[in-house]
Design an enzyme around this catalytic site. Structure first.
Site, mmCIF file in Angstrom:
data_model
loop_
_atom_site.group_PDB
_atom_site.id
_atom_site.type_symbol
_atom_site.label_atom_id
_atom_site.label_comp_id
_atom_site.label_asym_id
_atom_site.label_seq_id
_atom_site.Cartn_x
_atom_site.Cartn_y
_atom_site.Cartn_z
ATOM 1 N N SER A 121 12.141 83.285 13.267
ATOM 2 C CA SER A 121 11.550 82.703 14.470
ATOM 3 C C SER A 121 10.061 83.041 14.577
ATOM 4 C CB SER A 121 12.338 83.169 15.702
ATOM 5 O OG SER A 121 12.014 82.387 16.827
ATOM 6 N N ASP A 145 14.235 79.418 10.098
ATOM 7 C CA ASP A 145 14.261 78.450 11.199
ATOM 8 C C ASP A 145 12.961 78.363 11.990
ATOM 9 O OD1 ASP A 145 15.976 76.418 12.143
ATOM 10 O OD2 ASP A 145 16.245 77.494 14.023
ATOM 11 N N HIS A 294 19.634 78.360 16.577
ATOM 12 C CA HIS A 294 18.449 79.123 16.179
ATOM 13 C C HIS A 294 18.807 80.567 15.833
ATOM 14 C CE1 HIS A 294 14.214 79.806 15.772
ATOM 15 N NE2 HIS A 294 14.165 80.694 16.742
#
Length: 348
Positions: A121, A145, A294
């Site tokens: 992230s 991601d 996520h």
């Protein structure tokens, strides 16, 4: 995910009183490879790895994964706390440039030779920026991601996360000596943020004990809980800067440092625009999709660990093939060199 405007308004009133520092000294945990059945597998990583957590994460967010990867790849893994997170000092600015500067300084200070990066992230964006700005320092990167783009759509989520943490410490009235402080804090978070998996991820920041390494954020009243991040001072900087990406500074910048992008199938972060942005900056990237949101590292740890292990194995095979080819070429050059003739000189 949509959150009410009241949450955003409350967050905008955050005061800023943290010191400014060019480089923060990063706290870290080191995971060394242990003897296991993984040793029989052909997965090896020649360089050490540095893991970079997401926003409001810390060095132990995925600690069981770090040890598994260290065993699998036979290499040490450093897991760091970014500035204002975990046990690393609280300071500003909280920007990608500042975080990348901290990371470069960590690599140089600890004399870590050409590590690879794994980032989740926020940490994924940081890994990409560090590789683009200092490609000579890093061997490769695993990007979990995220993509190199501005993402204003995530600001409501970040606002809700900050308010959930802040309310659980400063408005809940939960005391540190309450045996039910965990469940009560979580209930406060649920009233502010409807994302249950995210709340579980955030909850590790709430603590009943202070730290000996840094000052945790807490209410002035006696027996209130502590927060690992300086949430009142940091929240507005998170909302403003985490969705950002220095597009103007990186215009035309491209590297051949290889990266693996782990795409969570249902998160929407790695979309068509994101793939196009990857192609602008990275000439050698691979995308692997893992089913999940996520927080795919929490939901599908074995799938992502296997994908990472296979990719590093493939990278090492490429390196070995290149070395073999280079050696063969060099040997051919040596054999093709003419043999120098000489005359025997007789001494009377």
């Amino acid at each position: 995910m949509i959150f009410n405007s009241l949450s955003i308004k409350r967050l905008s009133s955050t005061x800023t009183s943290l010191p400014f520092k060019k480089h923060a000294k990063l706290n870290f945990d080191l995971y060394s490879p242990q003897h296991s059945t993984y040793g029989k597998l052909p997965y090896h990583c020649q360089e050490p790895i540095i893991f970079l957590h997401g926003i409001y994460g810390y060095s132990k967010s995925f600690n069981s994964d770090y040890q598994q990867l260290s065993n699998l790849l036979h290499t040490p893994i450093y897991s760091v706390d970014m500035r204002c997170h975990g046990e690393t000092e609280n300071c500003l600015p909280f920007t990608y440039d500042a975080l990348a500067g901290d990371l470069d300084n960590f690599v140089i200070t600890h004399n870590i030779k050409k590590p690879s990066l794994i980032g989740f992230s926020l940490g994924a964006k940081l890994a990409m920026l560090a590789i683009l700005k200092s490609p000579h320092l890093y061997t490769s990167g695993v990007i979990v991601d995220n993509v190199p783009l501005k993402q204003p759509r995530i600001k409501p989520n970040l606002t809700a996360f900050g308010n959930a943490l802040r309310d659980s410490v400063f408005k809940s009235g939960v005391k540190r000596n309450d045996p039910s402080w965990i469940s009560k804090s979580f209930n406060v978070m649920k009233d502010v943020c409807s994302d249950m998996p995210a709340n579980f991820y955030l909850l590790h920041n709430i603590q009943p004990k202070p730290s000996y390494l840094k000052k945790y954020s807490t209410e002035e009243s006696e027996n209130s809980l502590f927060c690992k991040v300086p949430i009142r001072e940091l929240s507005s900087h998170v909302v403003e800067n985490v969705p950002d990406w220095p597009e103007e500074d990186l215009a035309g910048v491209k590297t051949d440092v290889p990266i693996l992008v782990v795409k969570a199938s249902t998160s929407g972060f790695v979309n068509e625009d994101g793939v196009a942005a990857l192609x602008k900056h990275f000439s050698d990237f691979t995308i692997v999709e893992v089913a999940g949101t996520h927080l795919v590292m929490k939901e599908r740890p074995q799938e992502y660990i296997s994908a990472v292990g296979r990719w590093f194995y493939q990278q090492n095979c490429k390196k070995a093939a290149a070395l073999t080819k280079a050696k063969k070429t060099n040997d051919q050059k040596i054999t093709q060199q003419p043999i120098l003739s000489y005359k025997k000189i007789e001494i009377a």
